[in-house]
Design a protein around this motif. Structure first.
Motif, PDB file in Angstrom:
ATOM      1  N   CYS A  58       2.457   1.384   5.127  1.00 53.44           N
ATOM      2  CA  CYS A  58       1.763   0.594   6.063  1.00 53.44           C
ATOM      3  C   CYS A  58       0.940   0.976   7.150  1.00 53.44           C
ATOM      4  O   CYS A  58       0.894   2.096   7.379  1.00 53.44           O
ATOM      5  CB  CYS A  58       2.693  -0.649   6.453  1.00 53.44           C
ATOM      6  SG  CYS A  58       3.811   0.308   8.058  1.00 53.44           S
ATOM      7  N   ASP A  90      -2.118  -2.925  12.346  1.00 58.37           N
ATOM      8  CA  ASP A  90      -3.637  -3.434  12.249  1.00 58.37           C
ATOM      9  C   ASP A  90      -4.609  -2.839  13.254  1.00 58.37           C
ATOM     10  O   ASP A  90      -4.371  -3.064  14.499  1.00 58.37           O
ATOM     11  CB  ASP A  90      -3.510  -4.854  12.349  1.00 58.37           C
ATOM     12  CG  ASP A  90      -5.200  -5.514  11.991  1.00 58.37           C
ATOM     13  OD1 ASP A  90      -6.080  -4.713  11.850  1.00 58.37           O
ATOM     14  OD2 ASP A  90      -5.208  -6.676  11.638  1.00 58.37           O
ATOM     15  N   ARG A 138     -10.070  -5.811   2.970  1.00 56.51           N
ATOM     16  CA  ARG A 138      -9.623  -6.274   4.388  1.00 56.51           C
ATOM     17  C   ARG A 138      -8.304  -7.425   4.226  1.00 56.51           C
ATOM     18  O   ARG A 138      -7.134  -7.055   4.622  1.00 56.51           O
ATOM     19  CB  ARG A 138     -10.555  -6.767   5.227  1.00 56.51           C
ATOM     20  CG  ARG A 138     -10.013  -7.635   6.523  1.00 56.51           C
ATOM     21  CD  ARG A 138      -9.451  -6.479   7.576  1.00 56.51           C
ATOM     22  NE  ARG A 138      -8.855  -7.286   8.665  1.00 56.51           N
ATOM     23  CZ  ARG A 138      -8.187  -6.846   9.562  1.00 56.51           C
ATOM     24  NH1 ARG A 138      -7.891  -5.666   9.799  1.00 56.51           N
ATOM     25  NH2 ARG A 138      -7.897  -7.725  10.814  1.00 56.51           N
ATOM     26  N   PHE A 162      -5.145  -5.736   2.690  1.00 59.04           N
ATOM     27  CA  PHE A 162      -4.593  -4.981   3.695  1.00 59.04           C
ATOM     28  C   PHE A 162      -3.689  -6.186   4.380  1.00 59.04           C
ATOM     29  O   PHE A 162      -2.358  -5.793   4.587  1.00 59.04           O
ATOM     30  CB  PHE A 162      -5.415  -4.295   4.604  1.00 59.04           C
ATOM     31  CG  PHE A 162      -4.728  -3.931   6.119  1.00 59.04           C
ATOM     32  CD1 PHE A 162      -3.812  -2.902   5.962  1.00 59.04           C
ATOM     33  CD2 PHE A 162      -4.990  -4.762   7.146  1.00 59.04           C
ATOM     34  CE1 PHE A 162      -3.039  -2.535   7.183  1.00 59.04           C
ATOM     35  CE2 PHE A 162      -4.281  -4.460   8.227  1.00 59.04           C
ATOM     36  CZ  PHE A 162      -3.341  -3.478   8.576  1.00 59.04           C
ATOM     37  N   VAL A 201      -5.014   2.774   3.418  1.00 59.81           N
ATOM     38  CA  VAL A 201      -4.610   1.787   3.860  1.00 59.81           C
ATOM     39  C   VAL A 201      -5.465   1.507   5.144  1.00 59.81           C
ATOM     40  O   VAL A 201      -5.795   0.376   5.468  1.00 59.81           O
ATOM     41  CB  VAL A 201      -3.311   1.828   4.293  1.00 59.81           C
ATOM     42  CG1 VAL A 201      -2.778   0.648   5.021  1.00 59.81           C
ATOM     43  CG2 VAL A 201      -2.432   1.889   2.938  1.00 59.81           C
ATOM     44  N   ALA A 222      -7.929  -1.662   5.965  1.00 61.52           N
ATOM     45  CA  ALA A 222      -7.855  -2.514   7.175  1.00 61.52           C
ATOM     46  C   ALA A 222      -9.275  -2.727   7.883  1.00 61.52           C
ATOM     47  O   ALA A 222      -9.552  -3.643   8.664  1.00 61.52           O
ATOM     48  CB  ALA A 222      -6.817  -1.833   8.050  1.00 61.52           C
TER      49      ALA A 222
END
Length: 385
Positions: A168, A171, A359, A362, A305, A309
Protein backbone atom coordinates in the motif's frame (compact mmCIF):
# COMPACT_ATOMS: atom_id res chain seq x y z
CA UNK A 1 -2.93 -11.03 20.21
CA UNK A 2 0.53 -9.93 21.28
CA UNK A 3 2.65 -9.46 18.17
CA UNK A 4 6.40 -8.89 18.03
CA UNK A 5 7.51 -7.31 14.74
CA UNK A 6 11.15 -8.21 14.11
CA UNK A 7 11.93 -5.99 11.11
CA UNK A 8 13.54 -2.67 10.38
CA UNK A 9 12.06 0.67 9.33
CA UNK A 10 13.77 3.47 7.37
CA UNK A 11 16.57 4.39 7.14
CA UNK A 12 17.73 3.07 4.77
CA UNK A 13 14.62 3.63 2.69
CA UNK A 14 13.46 0.88 0.35
CA UNK A 15 10.21 -0.94 -0.29
CA UNK A 16 10.57 -3.43 2.57
CA UNK A 17 11.44 -0.90 5.27
CA UNK A 18 8.69 1.42 4.00
CA UNK A 19 6.08 -1.34 4.27
CA UNK A 20 7.19 -2.32 7.78
CA UNK A 21 6.63 1.30 8.79
CA UNK A 22 3.15 1.21 7.20
CA UNK A 23 2.33 -1.94 9.17
CA UNK A 24 3.47 -0.42 12.46
CA UNK A 25 1.60 2.82 11.83
CA UNK A 26 -1.58 1.00 10.85
CA UNK A 27 -1.60 -1.40 13.82
CA UNK A 28 -0.51 1.18 16.41
CA UNK A 29 -3.24 1.59 19.00
CA UNK A 30 -5.27 -1.36 17.71
CA UNK A 31 -7.28 -2.80 20.60
CA UNK A 32 -7.13 -6.36 19.24
CA UNK A 33 -3.37 -6.46 18.58
CA UNK A 34 -0.80 -5.43 21.17
CA UNK A 35 2.25 -4.45 19.20
CA UNK A 36 5.96 -4.72 20.07
CA UNK A 37 8.79 -3.81 17.72
CA UNK A 38 12.45 -4.76 17.44
CA UNK A 39 13.97 -2.48 14.80
CA UNK A 40 16.47 -4.95 13.37
CA UNK A 41 18.38 -2.55 11.11
CA UNK A 42 21.69 -3.98 9.92
CA UNK A 43 22.59 -1.76 6.96
CA UNK A 44 23.74 1.84 7.13
CA UNK A 45 22.49 2.65 3.62
CA UNK A 46 21.32 1.02 0.40
CA UNK A 47 24.90 0.23 -0.66
CA UNK A 48 25.43 -1.74 2.55
CA UNK A 49 22.36 -3.97 2.21
CA UNK A 50 23.88 -7.00 0.48
CA UNK A 51 27.12 -7.15 2.45
CA UNK A 52 28.04 -9.43 5.36
CA UNK A 53 30.22 -8.37 8.29
CA UNK A 54 31.02 -9.12 11.92
CA UNK A 55 29.38 -5.81 12.81
CA UNK A 56 26.10 -7.00 11.33
CA UNK A 57 26.39 -10.36 13.10
CA UNK A 58 26.87 -8.64 16.46
CA UNK A 59 23.89 -6.37 15.81
CA UNK A 60 21.75 -9.33 14.80
CA UNK A 61 22.60 -11.27 17.96
CA UNK A 62 21.70 -8.22 20.03
CA UNK A 63 18.34 -7.88 18.29
CA UNK A 64 17.60 -11.57 18.90
CA UNK A 65 18.36 -11.18 22.61
CA UNK A 66 16.02 -8.19 22.73
CA UNK A 67 13.26 -10.17 21.02
CA UNK A 68 13.54 -13.02 23.50
CA UNK A 69 13.52 -10.51 26.36
CA UNK A 70 10.28 -8.97 25.00
CA UNK A 71 8.78 -12.45 24.74
CA UNK A 72 9.61 -13.34 28.34
CA UNK A 73 8.92 -9.94 29.85
CA UNK A 74 5.80 -8.90 27.95
CA UNK A 75 4.30 -12.20 26.78
CA UNK A 76 4.45 -11.43 23.05
CA UNK A 77 3.93 -14.90 21.60
CA UNK A 78 3.50 -14.18 17.85
CA UNK A 79 6.71 -13.54 15.90
CA UNK A 80 6.40 -11.47 12.70
CA UNK A 81 9.36 -11.64 10.35
CA UNK A 82 10.24 -10.58 6.79
CA UNK A 83 12.19 -13.45 5.16
CA UNK A 84 15.10 -12.94 2.81
CA UNK A 85 15.03 -13.30 -0.97
CA UNK A 86 17.02 -16.12 -2.51
CA UNK A 87 20.45 -14.81 -1.53
CA UNK A 88 22.75 -17.10 0.45
CA UNK A 89 24.01 -14.53 2.98
CA UNK A 90 20.50 -13.28 3.64
CA UNK A 91 19.13 -16.80 4.10
CA UNK A 92 21.90 -17.52 6.61
CA UNK A 93 20.77 -14.43 8.51
CA UNK A 94 17.27 -15.89 8.64
CA UNK A 95 18.67 -19.14 10.02
CA UNK A 96 20.30 -17.29 12.93
CA UNK A 97 17.12 -15.40 13.78
CA UNK A 98 14.93 -18.49 13.63
CA UNK A 99 17.40 -20.63 15.60
CA UNK A 100 17.61 -18.10 18.43
CA UNK A 101 14.09 -16.70 18.49
CA UNK A 102 11.57 -19.15 17.06
CA UNK A 103 11.65 -21.68 19.96
CA UNK A 104 10.37 -18.98 22.33
CA UNK A 105 7.29 -18.02 20.30
CA UNK A 106 4.01 -19.84 19.86
CA UNK A 107 3.48 -18.84 16.23
CA UNK A 108 5.73 -17.55 13.45
CA UNK A 109 4.40 -15.26 10.72
CA UNK A 110 6.33 -14.61 7.53
CA UNK A 111 5.53 -11.52 5.46
CA UNK A 112 7.37 -11.80 2.15
CA UNK A 113 8.50 -8.47 0.69
CA UNK A 114 10.86 -10.10 -1.81
CA UNK A 115 10.57 -13.24 -3.85
CA UNK A 116 12.76 -16.16 -4.65
CA UNK A 117 13.67 -18.04 -1.47
CA UNK A 118 11.52 -21.04 -2.44
CA UNK A 119 13.00 -21.16 -5.91
CA UNK A 120 16.51 -20.78 -4.48
CA UNK A 121 15.96 -23.78 -2.21
CA UNK A 122 14.97 -25.93 -5.17
CA UNK A 123 17.49 -24.79 -7.77
CA UNK A 124 20.59 -23.33 -6.09
CA UNK A 125 20.76 -24.42 -2.46
CA UNK A 126 23.06 -27.27 -1.53
CA UNK A 127 21.47 -30.35 0.00
CA UNK A 128 22.45 -29.45 3.54
CA UNK A 129 21.22 -25.87 3.04
CA UNK A 130 17.80 -27.16 1.99
CA UNK A 131 17.70 -29.40 5.07
CA UNK A 132 18.67 -26.61 7.46
CA UNK A 133 16.27 -24.14 5.82
CA UNK A 134 13.31 -26.48 6.12
CA UNK A 135 14.17 -27.29 9.74
CA UNK A 136 14.53 -23.66 10.78
CA UNK A 137 12.17 -21.83 8.41
CA UNK A 138 9.61 -24.52 7.58
CA UNK A 139 5.96 -24.66 8.59
CA UNK A 140 5.26 -21.11 9.75
CA UNK A 141 1.75 -20.56 11.03
CA UNK A 142 1.09 -17.96 8.33
CA UNK A 143 2.82 -16.75 5.18
CA UNK A 144 1.67 -13.38 3.82
CA UNK A 145 2.52 -12.80 0.16
CA UNK A 146 2.05 -9.76 -2.06
CA UNK A 147 0.18 -11.45 -4.90
CA UNK A 148 -1.17 -14.77 -6.06
CA UNK A 149 1.93 -15.25 -8.22
CA UNK A 150 4.02 -15.78 -5.08
CA UNK A 151 1.91 -18.53 -3.47
CA UNK A 152 3.97 -21.22 -5.14
CA UNK A 153 7.27 -19.76 -3.89
CA UNK A 154 5.99 -19.42 -0.31
CA UNK A 155 4.54 -22.95 -0.40
CA UNK A 156 8.05 -24.42 -0.67
CA UNK A 157 8.42 -23.89 3.10
CA UNK A 158 5.08 -25.61 3.85
CA UNK A 159 3.23 -22.88 5.74
CA UNK A 160 -0.03 -23.83 7.40
CA UNK A 161 -1.77 -21.00 5.58
CA UNK A 162 -0.96 -18.52 2.79
CA UNK A 163 -2.83 -15.25 2.28
CA UNK A 164 -2.39 -12.43 -0.22
CA UNK A 165 -2.09 -8.88 1.11
CA UNK A 166 -0.99 -6.30 -1.48
CA UNK A 167 1.33 -3.48 -0.50
CA UNK A 168 0.00 0.00 0.00
CA UNK A 169 0.87 3.66 0.20
CA UNK A 170 -0.74 6.51 2.10
CA UNK A 171 -2.67 8.65 -0.39
CA UNK A 172 0.01 11.15 -1.50
CA UNK A 173 -2.50 13.47 -3.19
CA UNK A 174 -5.90 13.57 -1.45
CA UNK A 175 -6.49 16.78 -3.43
CA UNK A 176 -5.97 14.95 -6.72
CA UNK A 177 -9.37 15.86 -8.19
CA UNK A 178 -9.03 19.57 -7.49
CA UNK A 179 -5.31 20.11 -8.09
CA UNK A 180 -3.42 17.40 -10.00
CA UNK A 181 -6.09 16.13 -12.36
CA UNK A 182 -6.90 19.56 -13.92
CA UNK A 183 -3.18 20.23 -14.41
CA UNK A 184 -2.69 16.82 -16.07
CA UNK A 185 -5.64 17.40 -18.38
CA UNK A 186 -4.39 20.86 -19.34
CA UNK A 187 -0.93 19.52 -20.21
CA UNK A 188 -2.47 16.72 -22.27
CA UNK A 189 -4.56 19.20 -24.28
CA UNK A 190 -1.56 21.45 -24.85
CA UNK A 191 0.53 18.51 -26.10
CA UNK A 192 -1.86 18.09 -29.00
CA UNK A 193 0.19 20.73 -30.81
CA UNK A 194 3.63 20.86 -29.20
CA UNK A 195 5.42 20.60 -25.89
CA UNK A 196 7.24 18.23 -23.54
CA UNK A 197 5.75 14.98 -22.28
CA UNK A 198 7.48 14.08 -19.01
CA UNK A 199 8.07 10.43 -18.17
CA UNK A 200 9.14 9.60 -14.60
CA UNK A 201 11.40 6.77 -13.43
CA UNK A 202 11.60 6.71 -9.62
CA UNK A 203 13.24 3.62 -8.17
CA UNK A 204 16.62 2.08 -7.49
CA UNK A 205 18.75 3.01 -10.49
CA UNK A 206 19.64 -0.43 -11.75
CA UNK A 207 19.70 -2.09 -15.17
CA UNK A 208 17.42 -4.93 -14.08
CA UNK A 209 14.83 -2.40 -12.93
CA UNK A 210 14.55 -1.33 -16.57
CA UNK A 211 16.39 1.99 -16.30
CA UNK A 212 18.47 1.58 -19.45
CA UNK A 213 15.48 0.23 -21.40
CA UNK A 214 13.59 3.40 -20.47
CA UNK A 215 16.51 5.55 -21.65
CA UNK A 216 16.67 3.74 -25.00
CA UNK A 217 12.90 4.00 -25.40
CA UNK A 218 13.07 7.77 -24.93
CA UNK A 219 15.79 7.99 -27.60
CA UNK A 220 13.62 5.94 -29.97
CA UNK A 221 10.37 7.83 -29.44
CA UNK A 222 12.04 11.23 -29.85
CA UNK A 223 13.66 10.06 -33.07
CA UNK A 224 10.21 9.05 -34.35
CA UNK A 225 8.68 12.39 -33.37
CA UNK A 226 11.46 14.31 -35.15
CA UNK A 227 11.16 12.11 -38.23
CA UNK A 228 7.43 12.87 -38.40
CA UNK A 229 8.07 16.61 -38.11
CA UNK A 230 6.21 16.91 -34.80
CA UNK A 231 7.06 19.67 -32.33
CA UNK A 232 6.76 17.30 -29.40
CA UNK A 233 9.42 15.75 -27.20
CA UNK A 234 9.53 13.16 -24.42
CA UNK A 235 11.75 13.87 -21.42
CA UNK A 236 12.69 11.14 -18.95
CA UNK A 237 13.16 12.28 -15.34
CA UNK A 238 15.22 9.76 -13.37
CA UNK A 239 15.25 9.78 -9.56
CA UNK A 240 16.95 7.26 -7.31
CA UNK A 241 20.30 6.05 -6.13
CA UNK A 242 22.53 3.91 -8.32
CA UNK A 243 23.20 0.39 -7.09
CA UNK A 244 26.40 -0.16 -9.08
CA UNK A 245 29.05 2.51 -9.76
CA UNK A 246 29.81 1.03 -13.18
CA UNK A 247 26.19 1.41 -14.21
CA UNK A 248 26.16 5.03 -13.04
CA UNK A 249 29.23 5.69 -15.19
CA UNK A 250 27.59 3.99 -18.20
CA UNK A 251 24.41 6.01 -17.61
CA UNK A 252 26.30 9.31 -17.55
CA UNK A 253 28.15 8.50 -20.77
CA UNK A 254 24.89 7.55 -22.50
CA UNK A 255 23.20 10.81 -21.47
CA UNK A 256 25.89 12.81 -23.25
CA UNK A 257 25.24 11.23 -26.64
CA UNK A 258 23.61 13.25 -29.41
CA UNK A 259 20.34 11.34 -29.67
CA UNK A 260 19.50 12.25 -26.04
CA UNK A 261 19.98 15.99 -26.49
CA UNK A 262 17.82 18.35 -28.56
CA UNK A 263 17.53 22.10 -29.04
CA UNK A 264 15.70 22.47 -25.73
CA UNK A 265 18.25 20.53 -23.70
CA UNK A 266 18.74 16.99 -22.41
CA UNK A 267 16.04 14.39 -23.01
CA UNK A 268 17.03 12.49 -19.86
CA UNK A 269 17.47 14.42 -16.60
CA UNK A 270 18.95 12.78 -13.50
CA UNK A 271 17.72 14.18 -10.17
CA UNK A 272 19.60 11.93 -7.75
CA UNK A 273 17.87 10.51 -4.69
CA UNK A 274 14.48 12.17 -4.22
CA UNK A 275 13.38 13.05 -0.70
CA UNK A 276 9.65 13.48 -0.03
CA UNK A 277 9.33 17.10 -1.23
CA UNK A 278 11.30 16.34 -4.39
CA UNK A 279 9.29 13.18 -4.99
CA UNK A 280 6.01 15.09 -4.71
CA UNK A 281 7.34 17.67 -7.15
CA UNK A 282 8.38 15.04 -9.71
CA UNK A 283 5.08 13.19 -9.52
CA UNK A 284 3.16 16.44 -9.90
CA UNK A 285 5.13 17.31 -13.07
CA UNK A 286 4.95 13.82 -14.60
CA UNK A 287 2.65 12.79 -17.44
CA UNK A 288 3.44 9.05 -17.21
CA UNK A 289 5.51 6.62 -15.16
CA UNK A 290 7.84 3.80 -16.23
CA UNK A 291 9.29 0.81 -14.37
CA UNK A 292 10.19 -1.80 -16.97
CA UNK A 293 11.60 -4.20 -14.40
CA UNK A 294 12.95 -7.70 -14.81
CA UNK A 295 14.67 -7.64 -11.41
CA UNK A 296 15.11 -11.18 -10.11
CA UNK A 297 13.64 -10.43 -6.68
CA UNK A 298 10.96 -7.96 -7.80
CA UNK A 299 8.00 -8.09 -5.47
CA UNK A 300 5.42 -5.28 -5.27
CA UNK A 301 7.08 -1.93 -6.08
CA UNK A 302 5.68 0.85 -3.92
CA UNK A 303 6.61 3.34 -6.64
CA UNK A 304 4.04 1.76 -8.99
CA UNK A 305 1.37 2.13 -6.32
CA UNK A 306 2.33 5.78 -5.85
CA UNK A 307 2.19 6.37 -9.61
CA UNK A 308 -1.33 4.91 -9.68
CA UNK A 309 -2.28 7.15 -6.76
CA UNK A 310 -1.18 10.16 -8.83
CA UNK A 311 -3.38 9.07 -11.73
CA UNK A 312 -0.46 8.54 -14.10
CA UNK A 313 -0.49 6.19 -17.07
CA UNK A 314 2.06 3.49 -16.19
CA UNK A 315 4.37 1.48 -18.41
CA UNK A 316 5.65 -1.71 -16.79
CA UNK A 317 6.52 -5.27 -17.71
CA UNK A 318 4.73 -8.60 -17.78
CA UNK A 319 7.09 -9.75 -15.04
CA UNK A 320 6.12 -11.81 -12.01
CA UNK A 321 3.45 -10.05 -9.96
CA UNK A 322 3.41 -6.79 -11.91
CA UNK A 323 0.46 -7.56 -14.24
CA UNK A 324 -1.66 -8.42 -11.17
CA UNK A 325 -1.53 -4.78 -10.09
CA UNK A 326 -3.37 -3.55 -13.20
CA UNK A 327 -6.77 -4.06 -14.82
CA UNK A 328 -7.20 -7.01 -17.16
CA UNK A 329 -5.96 -6.10 -20.62
CA UNK A 330 -4.12 -2.99 -19.44
CA UNK A 331 -2.36 -1.42 -22.43
CA UNK A 332 0.73 -0.23 -20.54
CA UNK A 333 2.25 -3.70 -20.15
CA UNK A 334 5.31 -4.59 -22.22
CA UNK A 335 7.71 -7.50 -22.51
CA UNK A 336 10.96 -7.38 -20.57
CA UNK A 337 14.04 -5.85 -22.25
CA UNK A 338 11.86 -4.25 -24.93
CA UNK A 339 12.70 -0.54 -25.43
CA UNK A 340 10.82 -0.58 -28.73
CA UNK A 341 7.60 -1.64 -27.02
CA UNK A 342 8.10 1.05 -24.36
CA UNK A 343 8.49 3.61 -27.15
CA UNK A 344 5.26 2.34 -28.74
CA UNK A 345 3.37 2.78 -25.46
CA UNK A 346 4.82 6.24 -25.00
CA UNK A 347 3.56 7.30 -28.45
CA UNK A 348 0.16 5.94 -27.52
CA UNK A 349 0.06 7.85 -24.23
CA UNK A 350 0.99 11.25 -25.70
CA UNK A 351 -1.84 13.70 -25.10
CA UNK A 352 -3.75 11.30 -22.84
CA UNK A 353 -4.36 11.03 -19.11
CA UNK A 354 -5.52 8.23 -16.79
CA UNK A 355 -8.09 6.58 -19.05
CA UNK A 356 -7.62 3.17 -17.37
CA UNK A 357 -8.82 4.42 -13.97
CA UNK A 358 -5.57 3.68 -12.14
CA UNK A 359 -6.28 6.35 -9.51
CA UNK A 360 -9.61 4.67 -8.74
CA UNK A 361 -7.90 1.28 -8.63
CA UNK A 362 -5.45 2.64 -6.06
CA UNK A 363 -8.32 3.88 -3.90
CA UNK A 364 -10.04 0.49 -4.03
CA UNK A 365 -7.07 -1.83 -3.50
CA UNK A 366 -3.85 -0.14 -2.42
CA UNK A 367 -4.61 2.42 0.27
CA UNK A 368 -3.25 1.97 3.77
CA UNK A 369 -6.80 1.45 4.99
CA UNK A 370 -7.26 -1.52 2.65
CA UNK A 371 -3.88 -2.87 3.70
CA UNK A 372 -4.79 -2.52 7.38
CA UNK A 373 -8.08 -4.34 6.95
CA UNK A 374 -6.40 -7.21 5.10
CA UNK A 375 -3.47 -7.54 7.49
CA UNK A 376 -5.73 -7.48 10.57
CA UNK A 377 -7.97 -10.16 9.11
CA UNK A 378 -4.97 -12.38 8.32
CA UNK A 379 -3.40 -11.98 11.77
CA UNK A 380 -6.55 -12.30 13.84
CA UNK A 381 -7.60 -15.43 11.97
CA UNK A 382 -4.70 -17.14 13.76
CA UNK A 383 -6.51 -16.62 17.07
CA UNK A 384 -9.41 -18.75 15.83
CA UNK A 385 -7.25 -21.76 14.98
Amino acid sequence: MKLLVFAHVPPPFHGQSFMVQQLLDELHGDESIELFHVDSRLSRDVDDIASASLRKLALLLGYCIKAVWVRLRCGADHFYYVPAPGLRNAVYRDWIVMLLCRPFFRRTIFHYQASGVGGWLETEARGWERWVSRRLLGRPALSIVLGDFYHEDAAKLSPRRIVTVPNCAPDPCPDYESRLKPAQQARARALGQAGTFRLLYLSLCYRDKGLFDAVEAVAKVNARLRANGLAKRVQLDVAGKFYLPEEEAEFNVRLGQADLIDSQGPLVVYHGFADEPKKRELFAQADAFVLASYYEFEAHPVSLVEAMAHGLPVITTRWRILPELFPTGYEGLVDTKSPGQIADRLEGFLGRTDEAGLRDRFLRHFTRRAFGENIRAALLALENE
